[in-house]
Enzyme design. Structure first.
Site, PDB file in Angstrom:
ATOM      1  CB  SER A  39      -1.074  -0.131   1.124  1.00 27.13           C
ATOM      2  OG  SER A  39      -0.932  -0.094   2.421  1.00 27.13           O
ATOM      3  CG  HIS A  81      -1.019   4.275   3.862  1.00 28.06           C
ATOM      4  ND1 HIS A  81      -2.473   3.921   4.178  1.00 28.06           N
ATOM      5  CD2 HIS A  81      -0.766   3.321   3.112  1.00 28.06           C
ATOM      6  CE1 HIS A  81      -2.035   2.658   4.578  1.00 28.06           C
ATOM      7  NE2 HIS A  81      -1.756   2.254   4.073  1.00 28.06           N
TER       8      HIS A  81
END
Length: 189
Positions: A115, A159
């Protein structure tokens, strides 16, 4: 989808399959594998430097792999359209490594998954697509922030690092792609 995205999907899925076949249940990867291949701060600082790369390719469980691969397919293929396959693959590896290092800021625990690199691809895509939005780069940043907030429950540092790095790298790569943005309220020259 072009070859780099297919390759990344295949590698992530194959690694999960191999680890799942050696785990107690195929739904969740055993902690010993995650401690070896995920980014575990103490192990990394003690010399497990391979975790910079491997942590971006291992996933804790099947849902983790699944949603990451959906977003990788979407943003990876779009990045390939915009940046080309080789550049996208290289950027993914750089983004994955950098976001793995950023996850060292967590005081403890193991971080893993694609991610961080995927958020980097999102940043690259948003910046390169800025001419599609009514207010250019500012709308891109807003979209990126909204997606970041939606996924901030896990991997917060990775992230945000991926998104910011993707936006910066994308801005640098695409700096000559579009004319400079003009303020709407500016008087004509």
């Amino acid at each position: 989808m072009a070859w780099a995205t297919y390759l990344l999907l295949a590698v992530n899925t194959a690694i999960y399959g191999i680890l799942a076949s050696q785990s107690v249940t195929p739904i969740q990867i055993d902690r010993r594998y995650m401690a070896l291949l995920g980014m575990e701060p103490h192990a990394f600082l003690a010399g497990a430097y391979w975790q910079v790369i491997t942590s971006a390719f291992v996933h804790f469980d099947l849902p983790h792999l699944g949603y990451n691969m959906v977003f990788l397919a979407f943003f990876g293929s779009r990045a390939e359209e915009l940046y080309g396959s080789r550049r996208t693959l290289g950027l993914y590896l750089i983004l994955g490594s950098c976001t793995s290092l950023a996850s060292l800021l967590y005081p403890s625990g193991i971080s893993a998954g694609a991610s961080g690199a995927i958020f980097g691809l999102l940043g690259l895509v948003l910046v390169a697509s800025r001419n599609l939005y009514p207010r250019g780069i500012w709308t891109s940043l807003l979209y990126g922030f909204v997606l970041f907030v939606l996924a901030s429950a896990t991997g917060f540092i990775a992230h945000i690092a991926g998104l910011v790095l993707g936006l910066v790298m994308g801005g640098w790569i695409t700096r000559d792609w579009y004319p400079p943005e003009v303020q709407e309220d500016s008087p004509p020259a």
